[in-house]
Design a protein around this motif. Sequence first.
Motif, PDB file in Angstrom:
ATOM      1  N   ALA A  78      45.867  -4.309  20.129  1.00 50.81           N
ATOM      2  CA  ALA A  78      46.220  -4.463  18.750  1.00 50.81           C
ATOM      3  C   ALA A  78      45.136  -5.265  18.034  1.00 50.81           C
ATOM      4  N   ALA A  79      44.228  -6.082  18.430  1.00 50.42           N
ATOM      5  CA  ALA A  79      43.118  -6.529  17.820  1.00 50.42           C
ATOM      6  C   ALA A  79      42.153  -5.054  17.506  1.00 50.42           C
ATOM      7  N   ILE A  80      41.936  -4.332  18.346  1.00 46.95           N
ATOM      8  CA  ILE A  80      41.161  -3.107  18.048  1.00 46.95           C
ATOM      9  C   ILE A  80      41.510  -2.445  16.843  1.00 46.95           C
ATOM     10  N   THR A  81      42.692  -2.343  16.563  1.00 45.10           N
ATOM     11  CA  THR A  81      43.298  -1.831  15.165  1.00 45.10           C
ATOM     12  C   THR A  81      42.929  -2.383  14.267  1.00 45.10           C
ATOM     13  N   ILE A  82      42.710  -3.826  14.206  1.00 42.06           N
ATOM     14  CA  ILE A  82      42.384  -4.694  13.241  1.00 42.06           C
ATOM     15  C   ILE A  82      41.051  -4.626  12.977  1.00 42.06           C
ATOM     16  N   GLY A  83      40.251  -4.375  14.242  1.00 44.34           N
ATOM     17  CA  GLY A  83      38.645  -4.176  13.893  1.00 44.34           C
ATOM     18  C   GLY A  83      38.237  -3.083  13.284  1.00 44.34           C
ATOM     19  N   VAL A  84      38.928  -1.925  13.666  1.00 42.98           N
ATOM     20  CA  VAL A  84      38.584  -0.673  12.598  1.00 42.98           C
ATOM     21  C   VAL A  84      39.061  -0.687  11.201  1.00 42.98           C
ATOM     22  N   LYS A  85      40.144  -1.266  11.183  1.00 48.79           N
ATOM     23  CA  LYS A  85      40.785  -1.526   9.625  1.00 48.79           C
ATOM     24  C   LYS A  85      39.720  -2.290   8.764  1.00 48.79           C
ATOM     25  N   ARG A  86      39.181  -3.353   9.239  1.00 48.14           N
ATOM     26  CA  ARG A  86      38.224  -4.140   8.574  1.00 48.14           C
ATOM     27  C   ARG A  86      36.709  -3.833   8.636  1.00 48.14           C
ATOM     28  N   GLY A  87      36.491  -3.001   9.561  1.00 44.34           N
ATOM     29  CA  GLY A  87      35.159  -2.510   9.464  1.00 44.34           C
ATOM     30  C   GLY A  87      34.181  -3.252  10.372  1.00 44.34           C
ATOM     31  N   TRP A  88      34.913  -3.994  11.357  1.00 43.35           N
ATOM     32  CA  TRP A  88      33.921  -4.677  12.062  1.00 43.35           C
ATOM     33  C   TRP A  88      33.545  -3.998  13.536  1.00 43.35           C
ATOM     34  N   ILE A  89      34.203  -2.809  13.673  1.00 43.66           N
ATOM     35  CA  ILE A  89      33.651  -1.746  14.637  1.00 43.66           C
ATOM     36  C   ILE A  89      33.889  -0.402  14.122  1.00 43.66           C
ATOM     37  N   THR A  90      33.787   0.625  14.647  1.00 47.34           N
ATOM     38  CA  THR A  90      33.852   2.068  13.972  1.00 47.34           C
ATOM     39  C   THR A  90      35.264   2.624  14.775  1.00 47.34           C
ATOM     40  N   TYR A  91      35.735   3.428  13.697  1.00 51.20           N
ATOM     41  CA  TYR A  91      36.805   4.116  14.457  1.00 51.20           C
ATOM     42  C   TYR A  91      36.339   4.561  15.921  1.00 51.20           C
ATOM     43  N   GLU A  92      35.253   5.312  16.176  1.00 51.04           N
ATOM     44  CA  GLU A  92      34.991   5.891  17.440  1.00 51.04           C
ATOM     45  C   GLU A  92      34.899   4.865  18.631  1.00 51.04           C
ATOM     46  N   GLN A  93      34.226   3.535  18.163  1.00 55.47           N
ATOM     47  CA  GLN A  93      34.508   2.508  19.161  1.00 55.47           C
ATOM     48  C   GLN A  93      35.673   2.127  19.393  1.00 55.47           C
ATOM     49  N   GLY A  94      36.526   2.032  18.513  1.00 52.21           N
ATOM     50  CA  GLY A  94      37.923   1.567  18.793  1.00 52.21           C
ATOM     51  C   GLY A  94      38.595   2.579  19.498  1.00 52.21           C
ATOM     52  N   TYR A  95      38.513   3.779  19.298  1.00 48.55           N
ATOM     53  CA  TYR A  95      39.195   4.810  20.140  1.00 48.55           C
ATOM     54  C   TYR A  95      38.615   4.741  21.643  1.00 48.55           C
ATOM     55  N   GLY A 152      51.240  -3.908  22.865  1.00 46.42           N
ATOM     56  CA  GLY A 152      49.834  -3.432  22.203  1.00 46.42           C
ATOM     57  C   GLY A 152      49.492  -2.082  22.471  1.00 46.42           C
ATOM     58  N   VAL A 153      50.100  -1.451  23.509  1.00 46.21           N
ATOM     59  CA  VAL A 153      50.319  -0.026  23.591  1.00 46.21           C
ATOM     60  C   VAL A 153      50.709   0.958  22.381  1.00 46.21           C
ATOM     61  N   ILE A 154      52.000   0.295  22.167  1.00 42.39           N
ATOM     62  CA  ILE A 154      52.578   0.822  20.965  1.00 42.39           C
ATOM     63  C   ILE A 154      51.995   0.456  19.753  1.00 42.39           C
ATOM     64  N   VAL A 155      51.481  -0.364  19.499  1.00 45.20           N
ATOM     65  CA  VAL A 155      50.502  -0.752  18.387  1.00 45.20           C
ATOM     66  C   VAL A 155      49.277   0.387  18.241  1.00 45.20           C
ATOM     67  N   ALA A 156      48.671   0.521  19.327  1.00 46.16           N
ATOM     68  CA  ALA A 156      47.380   1.278  19.435  1.00 46.16           C
ATOM     69  C   ALA A 156      47.976   2.845  19.341  1.00 46.16           C
ATOM     70  N   GLY A 157      49.115   3.275  20.109  1.00 44.23           N
ATOM     71  CA  GLY A 157      49.524   4.583  19.992  1.00 44.23           C
ATOM     72  C   GLY A 157      49.922   4.983  18.491  1.00 44.23           C
ATOM     73  N   GLU A 158      50.272   4.038  17.679  1.00 37.21           N
ATOM     74  CA  GLU A 158      50.739   4.339  16.303  1.00 37.21           C
ATOM     75  C   GLU A 158      49.474   4.558  15.624  1.00 37.21           C
ATOM     76  N   PHE A 159      48.528   3.613  15.775  1.00 35.60           N
ATOM     77  CA  PHE A 159      47.220   3.780  15.079  1.00 35.60           C
ATOM     78  C   PHE A 159      46.775   5.192  15.288  1.00 35.60           C
ATOM     79  N   PHE A 160      46.413   5.433  16.613  1.00 40.06           N
ATOM     80  CA  PHE A 160      45.573   6.420  16.946  1.00 40.06           C
ATOM     81  C   PHE A 160      46.807   7.864  17.104  1.00 40.06           C
ATOM     82  N   LYS A 161      47.721   7.718  16.521  1.00 36.60           N
ATOM     83  CA  LYS A 161      48.867   8.809  16.658  1.00 36.60           C
ATOM     84  C   LYS A 161      48.175  10.310  16.324  1.00 36.60           C
ATOM     85  N   GLY A 162      48.794  11.184  17.062  1.00 37.67           N
ATOM     86  CA  GLY A 162      48.113  12.650  16.923  1.00 37.67           C
ATOM     87  C   GLY A 162      46.725  12.751  17.650  1.00 37.67           C
TER      88      GLY A 162
END
Length: 834
Positions: A78-95, A152-162
């Motif tokens: 769940a924290a990874i999705t926050i880090g990506v949204k706030r620009g503390w890590i890149t989308y690629e790093q989070g993924y 956390g799996v559900i949150v990450a799954g929705e963030f990286f949906k598709g």
Amino acid sequence: MDKAILGILLCALVSGCSAPEKCIPLYTPTAEEDKALDDLEHRAFNYMWNEVYPETGIAYDHTQNRMGKVAATGFELAAITIGVKRGWITYEQGYDRTWKILNVFYDDPNDPNDPYVDGHFGLYWHFVNGRTGRLEPIDCVAICDSADFIGGVIVAGEFFKGTPAGELAKKIYDNVEWDKFVAYNKDGTPGLLSFGWVPPHVSKGDYYEIDGLLPFNMSGFADNSLLIYALALGSDTHRIPQQTWEAYVDSYTLDDYEGYEAVMTGGALFSRQVPHSFIRFSRKRDRKIDYFLEIVNKILADRAFNVKVNGYPPELWGLTDCFGKNSYGHSAPPGPVQNDGTVGSTAFVGGLPFVPEVSFASMKYVREKFGDRAYGKYGFTSSVNLKNNYVSPLYVGIEVGPMIMLIENYRTGLVWDLFSGSDVMKNFVRRARMSGVVDDFELPPEAPPYAVWSITGGTGTVGWDNNAQSGHKCFKITSDGGPVTLNGKLTENDLTNFYYDKYVSLWTRGMKVLDCSISYNGRKRPLERLAGLDGFGWEHNYFALPDDIRSAKACGISVKCEIADKDAAIDNISFEAETDRHPPEGITDLRASTGNIGGGVDLAWGVPADKDGDGISRYILTISDKQAAGNAKVKVILPVSQYPGEEKRTILVEGAGPVYISIAAIDAYGHIGPFSRPVRTAPNPAAIDRTVFKCEEKPLSSVEPSSSKYAVSTVRDNERGECLRVDYVKAGAWDHITFPLDPAMVAAHRYIIVTVKGKVDILGKLWCSDDFQFDMERKGSPGDEEWTIMKFDTYKASQIITGRDEVRKLILFPEPGKPEGKGMFLIDRIEYSN
């Protein structure tokens, strides 16, 4: 007062002012507060990003225990999705990190060499080797820690949906066999969920000989059970039986502390804050509780306890599981208390979405009082203690995780929005038969309001009411002489996002509703009125919502009415999926006979049908010495049993009789059915003896201490005469004394009265057997000089309403939960009471 809310009030009072199209913002932090949160949240994110095994992404337990922690890994996702949204890590790093974690937790059935984390039924061991995923046999396949991971799996799954990561997240969730953790009752019906599963001779400690499900179940708000049951009920592949969810809701036992009512089980704040970090429970209510109100009340009860008992300033509160100097579990009433003065940072920071100003004040106080010892590299450390000036140096994954999630939910609602977008959430809300709360007028002023109200043509106040339709408060209204219009401006909400966006339900007393309108998309739309029902002194009104509201936000409601009574009030306004068209059916088979105890009358009747499926919640009896209707002298409310079929009750009637008794059923939403034909009977002519224990009447040998360090004796008190004296030195947290009870008398009474002298807190429990015993409530005696009447409500032990005639013991726990201590108190008498 918040400037946004003040503006709305002024606008509503000034003629011709057009209302804004948007709902009132829930939260309005200052620039200084937002800057402080940004710093704290970024530090907390760095912990969740850095404190992991690089080989697998599995999170460390905490900064001094490097064992792999499954629950902390869920919070990491769940924290990874926050880090990506706030620009503390890149989308690629989070993924990439998310993909690594999901892969190691998924056992690919097509790849026998695929490394994966050990578990069973799709869930995982409490602790694992962070490099290999192999189990650490400390306890069990833990449903509680696994639920944090699955959330956390559900949150990450929705963030990286598709994406492949989103698809893998769904596979992991769908693979969980929640139904395999259901513990079945002796009659074969599904009961509550077990705490976990173990194979024999693998787990260390108490579980070594167990083979299968652990023999204790999750009730009330034990651990993070609310999250577990939500995930398990929301499953598309392995959902738990509906009976299991209903049994869980039935296990909620409500009590209050300093006027704040909350569920007793699960006194530590994490038991609420972890589920609420994933799930937006605001405005969601089932047949038992409003979940947002419950956590607000629990937090404020915790604060009141710390002020009253610990002598802390109101800025220091938050009893929860965290690392104290010599302690870990901490909890405040309602419910059992564990307290050495240790306050958890995840608790007071995690209060942000529920009591924002209270939470900000705590963060400021702790930073000023404890300085850099309490706030460092990763934000707030685990705990502080003002009594011994201890500050924990630890950062803990399962504490930092909920903290960052609740901060982000306060700021943007990101995690809530992601979880709400899942099928899990939609299934859960629908299957739990939730209502969407427009306003129930119960929230304390420290919480963000559901709505801000203004009135034209009269005045109104929110206040306590002994006959409130729901809860303890309602909106009381007076008229200036003509029609009155109530205008409610709603705070930000998700009322139109779920299945209950079909009807508006509202309850009124002493008034006639002329029309009702809803505001959305910048306009006000009148609603179609539907048939209503009588509701035990209230009228239940229904209005149909328009279809196009489902693509909009409901931001206002208006109710026009004529006042007909000085007790006029409105209460319990909600969105519903269905209308109730039928009250409970009448009871046609009431039987009454003379009971076996003095004054006793035995009653039996069949549970009436409820065509709308709401379920019967309680019964009302009328008792009269005349057969004619309308002559009732006594009214008695009886709780419903938890099992279908026939109800059996024993009641006590003063006087010789004969008496005429009639009964009606009330459903879970307050609708009352017709009263039955009166039946004639006579009470048992013997005198009613309500004594449980009195030194002059009961032998001292009937009192059973659990420890040899408890001494019971008789002593003479100048005021009360011969009394029981209890001297105790605690050998364990749950040492107790036991008194025998008469099951028939328990069945006939609601309360057990214990008259005490001496400074002591006592938890009361009802005992049927070693496997079947439940807490009532905790009571306190303030001093050594005066007698205190402790009134224990046996209905608080909600799971044994049906088996009340099986209750055989009263157990009293002096200073419950405290492993050490000594003291003395006197008991004058113990007696049954209604």
